[in-house]
Write a protein that holds these residues in place. Structure first.
Motif, PDB file in Angstrom:
ATOM      1  N   THR A   1      -1.767   1.737  20.245  1.00 18.32           N
ATOM      2  CA  THR A   1      -1.814   2.451  21.508  1.00 18.32           C
ATOM      3  C   THR A   1      -2.770   3.624  21.398  1.00 18.32           C
ATOM      4  O   THR A   1      -2.618   4.476  20.519  1.00 18.32           O
ATOM      5  CB  THR A   1      -0.416   2.966  21.915  1.00 18.32           C
ATOM      6  OG1 THR A   1       0.457   1.854  22.106  1.00 18.32           O
ATOM      7  CG2 THR A   1      -0.491   3.758  23.220  1.00 18.32           C
ATOM      8  N   PHE A   2      -3.767   3.640  22.268  1.00 19.72           N
ATOM      9  CA  PHE A   2      -4.685   4.765  22.365  1.00 19.72           C
ATOM     10  C   PHE A   2      -4.160   5.686  23.465  1.00 19.72           C
ATOM     11  O   PHE A   2      -4.093   5.297  24.627  1.00 19.72           O
ATOM     12  CB  PHE A   2      -6.099   4.287  22.680  1.00 19.72           C
ATOM     13  CG  PHE A   2      -6.729   3.510  21.553  1.00 19.72           C
ATOM     14  CD1 PHE A   2      -7.417   4.160  20.541  1.00 19.72           C
ATOM     15  CD2 PHE A   2      -6.630   2.127  21.504  1.00 19.72           C
ATOM     16  CE1 PHE A   2      -8.003   3.452  19.497  1.00 19.72           C
ATOM     17  CE2 PHE A   2      -7.208   1.408  20.467  1.00 19.72           C
ATOM     18  CZ  PHE A   2      -7.888   2.069  19.462  1.00 19.72           C
ATOM     19  N   MET A   3      -3.778   6.882  23.080  1.00 22.68           N
ATOM     20  CA  MET A   3      -3.166   7.831  24.006  1.00 22.68           C
ATOM     21  C   MET A   3      -4.079   9.036  24.226  1.00 22.68           C
ATOM     22  O   MET A   3      -4.725   9.518  23.304  1.00 22.68           O
ATOM     23  CB  MET A   3      -1.822   8.318  23.438  1.00 22.68           C
ATOM     24  CG  MET A   3      -1.158   9.416  24.253  1.00 22.68           C
ATOM     25  SD  MET A   3       0.230  10.227  23.397  1.00 22.68           S
ATOM     26  CE  MET A   3       1.419   8.903  23.322  1.00 22.68           C
ATOM     27  N   SER A   4      -4.118   9.498  25.471  1.00 28.27           N
ATOM     28  CA  SER A   4      -4.770  10.772  25.756  1.00 28.27           C
ATOM     29  C   SER A   4      -3.703  11.795  26.113  1.00 28.27           C
ATOM     30  O   SER A   4      -2.651  11.446  26.645  1.00 28.27           O
ATOM     31  CB  SER A   4      -5.769  10.622  26.907  1.00 28.27           C
ATOM     32  OG  SER A   4      -5.092  10.355  28.125  1.00 28.27           O
ATOM     33  N   PHE A   5      -3.976  13.073  25.816  1.00 30.28           N
ATOM     34  CA  PHE A   5      -3.003  14.108  26.138  1.00 30.28           C
ATOM     35  C   PHE A   5      -3.719  15.454  26.228  1.00 30.28           C
ATOM     36  O   PHE A   5      -4.881  15.590  25.815  1.00 30.28           O
ATOM     37  CB  PHE A   5      -1.898  14.185  25.076  1.00 30.28           C
ATOM     38  CG  PHE A   5      -2.340  14.780  23.762  1.00 30.28           C
ATOM     39  CD1 PHE A   5      -2.140  16.136  23.487  1.00 30.28           C
ATOM     40  CD2 PHE A   5      -2.956  13.996  22.798  1.00 30.28           C
ATOM     41  CE1 PHE A   5      -2.553  16.696  22.287  1.00 30.28           C
ATOM     42  CE2 PHE A   5      -3.376  14.545  21.593  1.00 30.28           C
ATOM     43  CZ  PHE A   5      -3.177  15.898  21.336  1.00 30.28           C
ATOM     44  N   GLY A   6      -3.020  16.439  26.790  1.00 33.54           N
ATOM     45  CA  GLY A   6      -3.542  17.790  26.869  1.00 33.54           C
ATOM     46  C   GLY A   6      -2.805  18.717  25.926  1.00 33.54           C
ATOM     47  O   GLY A   6      -1.570  18.755  25.929  1.00 33.54           O
ATOM     48  N   PHE A   7      -3.546  19.460  25.115  1.00 35.55           N
ATOM     49  CA  PHE A   7      -2.912  20.405  24.198  1.00 35.55           C
ATOM     50  C   PHE A   7      -2.110  21.465  24.948  1.00 35.55           C
ATOM     51  O   PHE A   7      -1.164  22.039  24.403  1.00 35.55           O
ATOM     52  CB  PHE A   7      -3.970  21.085  23.323  1.00 35.55           C
ATOM     53  CG  PHE A   7      -4.423  20.245  22.157  1.00 35.55           C
ATOM     54  CD1 PHE A   7      -3.667  20.155  21.004  1.00 35.55           C
ATOM     55  CD2 PHE A   7      -5.615  19.541  22.221  1.00 35.55           C
ATOM     56  CE1 PHE A   7      -4.084  19.382  19.925  1.00 35.55           C
ATOM     57  CE2 PHE A   7      -6.043  18.770  21.150  1.00 35.55           C
ATOM     58  CZ  PHE A   7      -5.273  18.688  20.003  1.00 35.55           C
ATOM     59  N   SER A   8      -2.468  21.723  26.205  1.00 34.81           N
ATOM     60  CA  SER A   8      -1.745  22.716  26.993  1.00 34.81           C
ATOM     61  C   SER A   8      -0.301  22.308  27.237  1.00 34.81           C
ATOM     62  O   SER A   8       0.547  23.154  27.512  1.00 34.81           O
ATOM     63  CB  SER A   8      -2.447  22.946  28.333  1.00 34.81           C
ATOM     64  OG  SER A   8      -2.540  21.737  29.075  1.00 34.81           O
TER      65      SER A   8
END
Length: 299
Positions: free
Chosen positions: A177-184
């Protein structure tokens, strides 16, 4: 409906669903039922081995998902680990131990909304009960095969993830699974690898690009035009070529690779999309999940 009978080598698929109360174990078991598993909740540990032995001798029975956690009668982490170790010695099952997790804040909100008591909550505050259970399950986490963190996921998203990870034939398959996310919004708790792409130029500061996401071609092209993007992709691919065969050899069932930027809408999304499109391999499935966007996409 997926065929969940015996695999070609005569092995049965067995999933033990455990984790923290309120993290979605019941919803996970319902999802397993939906894909043809025989789902059993709160089975006493002393009965697990006998149930598995009876099931594998019946070729008409499907794959099995068993829910075991602190609510289970006479549960103890040490007995749980002992049972798991015994099951791993069997040559007639594929065992996968799935740990359901969520942040303390989310767990507190769920218990408050449902007004259900925490199984360890007698005589103490809810936060203390959650802390006690989390500490209790530390020894269990050393013997799991994967984590599913439901903190930022709806029940529907959780069901989709389980469908994608556990459908198909009964042969072991590495699901990446390639996931994107925000460090915020914090680093995802169920990521196996985390890569920071905040070194790429940020479309957020381009007024005409800001409303769009990394799924949109104009944003994707902007990110790809950064002189560091192509070399980064090539180096990450080299890393995957090195790691993935070794993960497979170790029997890992699924791998979550998370790419983070500041808000999780532009650079991380474009990077995850690009790498997912380039990922190929025998006996491997590829998923996409953009945490800060709506929806869960499969390629």
């Amino acid at each position: 409906m997926t065929d969940t009978k015996l695999g070609k080598d005569g092995k049965r698929q067995l999933v033990i669903v455990t984790g923290l109360s309120g993290a979605g174990k019941s919803a996970a078991l319902h999802a397993f039922e939906d894909i043809g598993f025989q789902a059993i909740d709160n089975l006493p540990l002393t009965m697990v081995s006998r149930l598995v032995s009876d099931a594998v001798t019946d070729t008409e029975e499907g794959s099995i998902a068993i829910g075991i956690d602190s609510r289970t009668m006479h549960f103890s982490p040490e007995d749980f680990v002992r049972t798991i170790k015994q099951l791993r010695t069997r040559e007639d099952v594929y065992l996968h131990v799935l740990f359901m997790d969520a942040s303390d804040e989310v767990l507190m909100k769920r218990f408050s909304e449902t007004r259900r008591p925490h199984p360890l909550g007698e005589g103490q505050l809810l936060r203390a009960a959650i802390k006690q259970e989390r500490e209790m399950m530390v020894v269990v986490r050393d013997h799991i095969d994967g984590i599913l963190d439901t903190s930022a996921r709806t029940g529907a998203e959780t069901r989709r993830i389980i469908r994608r990870r556990f459908t198909g034939d009964n042969q072991p398959k590495l699901i990446v699974t390639f996931m994107s996310f925000g460090f915020s919004n914090g680093v995802p708790r169920d990521a196996d690898l985390v890569l920071d792409v905040r070194f790429l130029r940020n479309p957020h500061y381009v007024e005409e690009l800001r409303p769009f996401t990394g799924r949109d071609k104009k944003v994707s092209n902007y990110v790809r035009a950064d002189e560091g993007f192509a070399p980064f992709l090539n180096k990450v691919e080299d890393l995957f070529d090195f790691l993935l065969p070794r993960y497979k050899d170790e029997g890992k069932s699924y791998l979550t690779i998370a790419f983070g930027c500041t808000g999780g809408r532009h650079r991380s999304v474009a990077t995850a999309e690009a790498l997912a499109a380039r990922a190929t391999g025998d006996n491997m499935a590829v998923n996409l999940y953009h945490r800060e966007l709506i929806g869960d996409e499969k390629r």
